[in-house]
Scaffold this active site. Structure first.
Site, short mmCIF file in Angstrom:
data_model
loop_
_atom_site.label_atom_id
_atom_site.label_comp_id
_atom_site.label_asym_id
_atom_site.label_seq_id
_atom_site.Cartn_x
_atom_site.Cartn_y
_atom_site.Cartn_z
N GLN A 91 -1.33 7.42 7.79
CA GLN A 91 -0.32 8.48 7.86
C GLN A 91 0.92 8.13 7.04
OE1 GLN A 91 -0.97 11.45 9.17
NE2 GLN A 91 -3.01 10.59 9.49
N HIS A 106 8.78 3.23 8.70
CA HIS A 106 8.66 2.36 9.87
C HIS A 106 7.45 2.81 10.68
CE1 HIS A 106 10.01 -0.32 13.04
NE2 HIS A 106 9.75 0.66 13.89
N MET A 158 10.74 -6.80 4.31
CA MET A 158 10.97 -7.42 5.61
C MET A 158 12.31 -8.15 5.73
SD MET A 158 8.32 -6.35 7.06
CE MET A 158 8.17 -7.24 8.60
N SER A 178 0.83 -1.21 0.00
CA SER A 178 0.00 0.00 0.00
C SER A 178 0.87 1.26 0.00
CB SER A 178 -0.98 0.00 1.18
OG SER A 178 -0.32 0.11 2.40
N ASN A 183 13.51 4.29 4.22
CA ASN A 183 12.62 3.27 4.78
C ASN A 183 11.46 3.96 5.48
OD1 ASN A 183 11.78 0.66 5.68
ND2 ASN A 183 12.68 1.08 7.69
C1 GRF Z 1 3.91 -0.72 6.84
O1 GRF Z 1 3.31 -0.49 8.10
C2 GRF Z 1 5.38 -0.43 6.92
O2 GRF Z 1 5.69 0.68 7.70
C3 GRF Z 1 5.85 -1.69 7.58
O3 GRF Z 1 5.14 -2.72 6.93
C4 GRF Z 1 3.90 -2.20 6.49
C5 GRF Z 1 3.84 -2.43 5.01
O4 GRF Z 1 2.64 -2.07 4.45
N1 GRF Z 1 7.29 -1.81 7.53
P1 GRF Z 1 2.45 -2.05 2.88
O5 GRF Z 1 3.08 -3.33 2.31
O6 GRF Z 1 3.11 -0.80 2.34
O7 GRF Z 1 0.96 -2.05 2.67
#
Ligand code: GRF
Length: 205
Positions: free
Chosen positions: A175, A111, A92, A15, A109
């Site tokens: 956010q 977080h 990840m 997303s 990145n």
């Molecule tokens: C997000 O909350 C990001 O900060 C974390 O993993 C989630 C990934 O969401 N590291 P998406 O794959 O961008 O929907």
């Protein structure tokens, strides 16, 4: 203004990738996502990229016996695409020092916590367990630590009495979709000045 070429690394839903692609499409980010790499073949983000006609690659970490070899494969794929910025968006895997040094200053990145609080994994649950009143999201340049690099942008959300990790994660994610494109826009506009741990935002005079 120069058109920034961006690679995005994902592992899942994508997303944040979607938010970045949309902000490139509508011209707010003066750049384009030219390559999306996932370490998982089933990441839905790959489908999001394909729908936009953006090149995708799957480089599965499981195919490599060694973390360094995986990172070298990643690095080669990214270098071939000749990008000016690499965005980790729900990617990840922890990257090796060599990889991070290679892309130093052009590796970002996102977080889902207010760093330096709660680096690492399961951070929404950690925030709830710690009883903090506010949580949030951070966009930062990547250095050789885990979630430790210079902070570019942050957003704050309240932690509500009846929150579980899922509800809090959803509030934070909204956010993330706002501040990640903003950070990339500022980078693309050459408006981020990094001095040690501090990042200043430059305004045209
Ligand atoms: C997000 O909350 C990001 O900060 C974390 O993993 C989630 C990934 O969401 N590291 P998406 O794959 O961008 O929907």
């Amino acid at each position: 203004m120069a058109n920034l070429r961006i690679a995005v690394l994902i592992s899942g839903s994508g997303s944040n990738l979607q938010a970045l692609m949309d902000h490139c499409d509508n011209g707010i980010i003066p750049g384009q996502v030219v390559l999306v790499i996932s370490n998982r073949a089933d990441a839905y983000g790959l489908e999001r990229a394909r729908q936009k006609g953006i090149a995708t690659q799957v480089i599965e970490h499981r195919q490599f016996s060694d973390r360094r070899d995986f990172d070298i494969a990643l690095q080669q794929a990214i270098d071939q695409a000749e990008v000016g910025l690499v965005c980790l968006a729900g990617f990840m895997r922890v990257l090796t020092g060599d990889f991070v040094r290679h892309f130093q200053g052009r590796l970002m990145n996102i977080h889902p916590s207010l760093l330096p609080a709660f680096p690492g994994l399961h951070v929404q649950q950690q925030a709830i367990d710690a009883g903090v009143r506010f949580a949030g999201a951070t966009v930062h340049f990547v250095d050789e630590g885990v979630d430790t690099g210079p902070i570019i942008a942050q957003a704050v959300v309240p932690v509500l009495q009846d929150d579980d990790a899922q509800r809090l994660a959803e509030r934070i994610l909204l956010q993330e979709h706002r501040i990640y494109p903003l950070a990339v826009q500022l980078f693309a506009e050459n408006r981020l000045l990094v001095e040690g741990r501090r990042v200043s935002i430059l305004y045209p005079s």
